[in-house]
Design an enzyme around this catalytic site. Structure first.
Site, PDB file in Angstrom:
ATOM      1  CG  ASP A 188      -1.991  -7.197   5.109  1.00  0.00           C
ATOM      2  OD1 ASP A 188      -2.481  -6.068   4.966  1.00  0.00           O
ATOM      3  OD2 ASP A 188      -0.864  -7.392   5.609  1.00  0.00           O
ATOM      4  CG  ASP A 193      -8.848   6.322  -7.565  1.00  0.00           C
ATOM      5  OD1 ASP A 193      -9.526   6.721  -8.529  1.00  0.00           O
ATOM      6  OD2 ASP A 193      -8.659   5.119  -7.310  1.00  0.00           O
ATOM      7  CB  ALA A 235     -18.393   6.494   0.841  1.00  0.00           C
ATOM      8  CG  HIS A 290      -1.830   1.113   1.386  1.00  0.00           C
ATOM      9  ND1 HIS A 290      -3.153   1.056   1.015  1.00  0.00           N
ATOM     10  CD2 HIS A 290      -1.645   2.362   1.880  1.00  0.00           C
ATOM     11  CE1 HIS A 290      -3.744   2.211   1.277  1.00  0.00           C
ATOM     12  NE2 HIS A 290      -2.840   3.030   1.807  1.00  0.00           N
ATOM     13  CD  GLU A 291       2.142   3.599   3.733  1.00  0.00           C
ATOM     14  OE1 GLU A 291       2.622   4.697   3.371  1.00  0.00           O
ATOM     15  OE2 GLU A 291       1.036   3.496   4.268  1.00  0.00           O
ATOM     16  CG  HIS A 300       0.086   6.122  -0.527  1.00  0.00           C
ATOM     17  ND1 HIS A 300      -0.999   6.660  -1.169  1.00  0.00           N
ATOM     18  CD2 HIS A 300      -0.402   5.431   0.543  1.00  0.00           C
ATOM     19  CE1 HIS A 300      -2.111   6.322  -0.515  1.00  0.00           C
ATOM     20  NE2 HIS A 300      -1.773   5.574   0.514  1.00  0.00           N
ATOM     21  CD1 TRP A 356     -11.453   7.840   1.083  1.00  0.00           C
ATOM     22  CD2 TRP A 356     -10.419   5.878   0.866  1.00  0.00           C
ATOM     23  NE1 TRP A 356     -10.500   7.779   2.059  1.00  0.00           N
ATOM     24  CE2 TRP A 356      -9.850   6.576   1.954  1.00  0.00           C
ATOM     25  CE3 TRP A 356      -9.920   4.607   0.551  1.00  0.00           C
ATOM     26  CZ2 TRP A 356      -8.807   6.039   2.714  1.00  0.00           C
ATOM     27  CZ3 TRP A 356      -8.896   4.077   1.315  1.00  0.00           C
ATOM     28  CH2 TRP A 356      -8.348   4.788   2.371  1.00  0.00           C
ATOM     29  CB  THR A 374     -10.221   2.357  -8.699  1.00  0.00           C
ATOM     30  OG1 THR A 374     -10.062   3.759  -8.909  1.00  0.00           O
ATOM     31  CG2 THR A 374      -8.913   1.651  -8.983  1.00  0.00           C
TER      32      THR A 374
END
Length: 686
Positions: free
Chosen positions: A320, A280, A289, A259-260, A263, A271, A285
Site C-alpha cells: 500500500d 490493460d 509480466a 485497487h478494487e 476494477h 499486467w 502503463t
C-alpha cells in the site's frame, strides 16, 4: 500497455494467496493477482479485457476524448454515494469484523485522496502521467426510501468463520444490497473464501466489473443483486487515520479498496492478468509480466518493451505504501464507464449524498440472520428493532410470515404477531429472537421470511417506508457418510501452534474429539466411533487467521471414512474415503455431516426420466425440476462438452434455477449425485 483478449464478466479479482515472511508472524503483503480457478468457465468474449468489450469501450473513449480537450480538469467532479454493509457475527461495534464508524470513514478518506490525487496526502504523486481522476465518494446520507442514514448498515449474520464467495453472491448480497443504480455497495466481512476442488482459498477482496448489457457489442450481464465490492475487514481502512487496528502487513493504508474500486470502474490489473503479451488497454502503463510484491525499484519485467514496471500504480500488487498513481488513460477509461455502463452511468446523478428525512416517531425492522440447523432441518431467525426517529421507542408490534418458495407459487407455513418492549434511543437497535426461532422440521427447499412493523409506541409509525424486511434462506441436507468410524487427519503448516480443532455433537454441547498441541508440520490422525442417524460438527481454527495451506507449508485437514494412515499430503488419501477436506480457510472452517446407513443411501435414488431441465435449449437460465415425491439429489456438477467443470453445488429445491447467461454457446451436461448414484442430463446453451 499490454496486449490481450482475455477477461471475464464476473471476474473474481484480488485473490490473496498468503505469502509470508519467516519472522515472528511479520507477514509480507500478499498478491492482489486474479484467482485462477481450476475448471472455471472460459472468460466471456464480451467481458472487460475481451476483444468485443474493448472494441466497444474504445469507441466510447474516443467519443469522450473528442468531447474533452484534455483528460484533466475538463469536467465537473463526479460524486458517488457509498453504502458499507458490515457483516459481523455479534461482535460489539469496533471489535473484530464489526468495524467502527471511524475506521470506515478512514477508508473513505483514502479513496478520495487517491482518486483526487490530493496534495499533501499519500494519494499525491508527481508522475508525468499521474491523474486527478475527478471522482469522489461520500457515505450515503439518504437511504433508498429517502430516509436519513449514515451510509453504514450492520448485519449480525452469525458466521464467525467468514463466507464463501458463493454464499456472499447468493445470500448475503441479494438480501442486503441497496439499489446499485444509486449506490456503490461495499460489503465488509471477516474472511472471504473461494471453493476450489477440495480446498477453500482465502481472498482479501473481489469485485464485479461494470456490465454493459444493452449497449453495442455487449451481451454479458452482472446480476444487479450481486453488483459491488467485497473486502475483508483486515484490509479496510488506514492506520494513518485509524491506527488502533490489526491490519494485514503491507495492506495498512487502505489501497485494497482503491485497487478494487479501479476494477469496479473498469480497470484491469496493469499486467493485463497475463504476461508481457497481455494488455490493460492503457497506453501510459508500461508492460509488466505479473503483479509485483513489496516495494521494489527499477523493475523491468518486460525487457523487450519500453518502460519500467509502474509499481506505484494502484492496479499493481505492491504494498500500500508504494502506491499513489492512477494514469491519464486509466482516468479516461473510468470516466468512460461512468458515462456509459448501466448502473455506473446513473451513480453520479444519485441523490444518495443528500440528507435524508428523519421523523419523530419512526421504528424500523431488519432481519439479521437465518441460521439453519442442517442436522434437523430447523432454523433460527434473528431480527433487530431499530429506532430511526428522534423520540425514544418503548414498544413495537411485529407481524411475521414464513413461506416456502416455489416457481408454482409460495406456500405459507407460519405466521403470527410478536409484541416487543424495551427502550431505544435515536439510532439505537436491539437484537431479538422471535417466538418461531425454533420450529417444526422444515423440508429441504427455499424459504422467505417477511417481518412487518404494524405499530410503534402503541400508535401508527410516521412512515411505513422502513417497516418491512424480507430475507430468503435455504434448508439443505448435510454432508452424508456411511461408516462406523470417522477419522480426522490434520497436517500442520509451519505454524503448528496456531492450529486447533474439535469434533462436537450436533448441539455443540459436547466435545467428542479434539486436537493435541501441534508442532510445525506435524500430522495427527484421530478416530471416533460414530452413530447412525446422528449429526456431527467439525471445527478447525487458525489463531493467526491464514489457514494451514499453502504459503506456510502444505497443511490440510481431511475427515475420512477409512483410516488414512499418517499422510504427508492430501492426495495420499483415497478420494472416495474423504467426507470433507480443506486447509486454506482463513481463521476457521466448520463442517456439519450426518452418519447414515446403506438403506438410507439406497433410498436416495432418482428416476432420470422424471427429472427435467427446462427450457432446453436455453439462453440465460435453465431450471432443474425434481418431482415433489422424489428425494432431492445431493449435489450437481455442470460440465462443458470438453469435460471441464463449469459449476457445482448443492441441490436445494425441487425447482432450482441455474444462470447460464455467461456460458459460451454449446452443449453442456449436468451430473446429479444422490448418495453413491449419479445421473447425467444434457442441455444446450444458445
Amino acid at each position: 500497455m499490454k496486449k490481450t483478449t482475455l477477461g471475464t464478466g464476473l471476474l473474481l479479482l484480488c485473490a490473496l494467496f498468503s505469502q509470508h515472511a519467516v519472522a515472528q508472524k511479520t507477514r509480507n503483503a500478499t498478491s492482489r493477482s486474479k484467482l485462477e480457478m481450476d475448471g472455471a468457465p472460459k472468460q466471456n468474449a464480451a467481458a472487460p479485457g475481451s476483444a468485443t468489450f474493448e472494441r466497444w469501450i474504445s469507441k466510447k473513449i474516443d467519443t469522450f476524448k473528442n468531447n474533452h480537450t484534455t483528460a484533466r480538469n475538463t469536467h465537473s467532479v463526479i460524486t458517488i454515494p457509498v453504502v458499507v454493509h458490515v457483516i459481523h457475527d455479534g461482535d460489539a461495534v469496533g471489535t473484530g469484523e464489526n468495524l467502527s464508524d471511524a475506521q470506515i470513514l478512514s477508508q473513505l478518506v483514502v479513496l478520495n485522496q487517491d482518486f483526487r490525487r490530493a496534495a499533501d496526502t499519500p494519494g499525491f504523486n508527481t508522475n508525468p502521467v499521474g491523474a486527478d481522476v475527478e471522482i469522489e465518494f461520500c457515505l450515503a446520507q439518504r437511504d433508498p426510501n429517502g430516509l436519513a442514514t449514515t451510509g453504514i448498515v450492520r448485519y449480525n449474520m452469525g458466521d464467525d468463520n467468514g463466507f464463501d464467495v458463493s454464499e456472499l453472491d447468493n445470500n448475503v448480497k441479494p438480501n442486503t444490497i441497496w439499489d446499485p443504480t444509486r449506490y456503490l455497495n461495499i460489503w465488509v466481512v471477516k474472511d472471504i473464501y473461494r471453493q476450489i476442488s477440495n480446498f477453500q482459498v482465502s481472498q482479501s477482496a473481489y469485485t464485479t466489473y461494470p456490465t454493459a448489457s444493452g449497449l453495442e457489442g455487449i451481451d454479458v450481464n452482472v446480476d444487479a443483486d450481486k453488483d459491488g465490492i467485497v473486502i475483508g475487514a483486515k484490509y479496510f481502512g488506514t492506520e494513518d487515520i485509524f491506527p488502533s487496528r490489526d491490519y494485514v502487513e503491507g495492506r495498512k493504508k487502505g489501497r485494497t479498496a482503491t485497487h478494487e474500486m479501479g476494477h469496479y470502474l473498469g480497470l484491469l490489473n496493469i499486467w493485463g492478468d497475463g504476461d508481457c503479451s497481455m494488455d490493460d488497454y492503457c497506453a501510459d502503463t508500461p508492460e509488466a509480466a505479473d503483479g509485483n510484491i513489496g516495494c521494489p525499484t527499477d523493475v523491468d519485467s518486460c525487457t523487450d518493451n519500453p518502460g519500467m514496471d509502474m509499481v506505484q500504480n494502484y492496479m499493481d500488487t505492491t504494498n500500500d505504501e508504494c502506491q499513489n498513481v492512477f494514469t491519464q488513460d486509466q482516468k479516461t477509461r473510468m470516466l468512460t464507464v461512468l458515462q456509459n455502463s448501466p448502473r455506473r452511468a446513473t451513480l453520479g446523478n444519485s441523490d444518495g449524498c443528500q440528507m435524508g428525512i428523519t421523523y419523530d416517531n419512526d421504528a424500523a425492522i431488519k432481519v439479521e440472520n437465518v441460521a439453519v440447523n442442517v442436522c434437523n432441518n430447523t432454523y433460527t431467525i434473528a431480527a433487530s428493532v431499530v429506532n430511526a426517529g428522534y423520540n425514544p421507542i418503548n414498544s413495537a408490534s411485529i407481524h411475521y410470515v414464513v413461506e416456502r418458495v416455489a416457481s408454482s407459487g409460495n406456500t405459507e407455513i407460519l405466521s403470527g404477531d410478536y409484541n416487543w418492549s424495551g427502550a431505544l434511543d435515536y439510532k439505537a437497535e436491539q437484537l431479538i429472537e422471535l417466538p418461531y426461532n425454533t420450529v417444526a422440521t422444515a423440508p429441504v427447499g427455499n424459504y422467505k421470511v417477511t417481518l412487518t412493523l404494524t405499530s410503534v409506541n402503541g400508535t401508527t409509525d410516521q412512515t411505513a417506508l422502513n417497516n418491512v424486511s424480507v430475507r430468503t434462506f435455504s434448508v439443505v441436507d448435510p454432508l452424508l457418510a456411511v461408516t462406523n468410524t470417522i477419522y480426522v487427519a490434520v497436517k500442520a503448516d509451519q505454524w503448528g501452534r496456531e492450529i486447533s480443532w474439535k469434533l462436537y455433537d450436533s448441539s455443540r454441547s459436547q466435545v467428542l474429539l479434539q486436537s493435541d498441541t501441534f508442532t510445525d508440520g506435524q500430522v495427527q490422525v484421530k478416530s471416533y466411533n460414530v452413530a447412525v442417524n446422528t449429526c456431527y460438527i467439525f471445527e478447525i481454527k487458525d489463531a493467526y487467521g491464514d489457514g494451514i495451506c499453502c504459503s506456510e507449508g502444505a497443511g490440510f485437514y481431511a475427515i475420512t471414512k477409512t483410516n488414512p494412515g499418517t499422510p504427508q499430503a492430501l492426495n495420499a488419501i483415497t478420494a472416495t474415503s474423504i467426507v470433507k477436506s480443506g486447509g486454506s480457510y482463513g481463521s476457521g472452517e466448520t463442517v456439519t455431516f450426518k452418519i447414515v446407513d446403506e438403506e438410507y443411501v439406497n433410498t436416495k435414488t432418482f428416476d432420470k426420466n422424471a427429472v427435467k431441465l427446462y427450457p432446453n435449449p436455453a439462453s440465460s437460465s435453465i431450471r432443474l425440476s425434481v418431482p415433489a415425491t422424489m428425494e432431492l439429489p445431493d449435489s450437481y456438477t455442470i460440465y462443458n462438452s470438453l469435460g471441464q467443470r463449469i459449476d457445482s453445488g448443492r441441490v436445494t429445491s425441487n425447482d432450482q434455477n441455474f444462470a447460464i447467461n455467461n456460458y459460451a454457446n454449446g452443449v453442456y451436461f449436468i451430473t446429479l449425485t444422490s448418495g453413491d448414484n449419479t445421473s447425467t442430463l444434457r442441455f444446450i446453451k444458445y
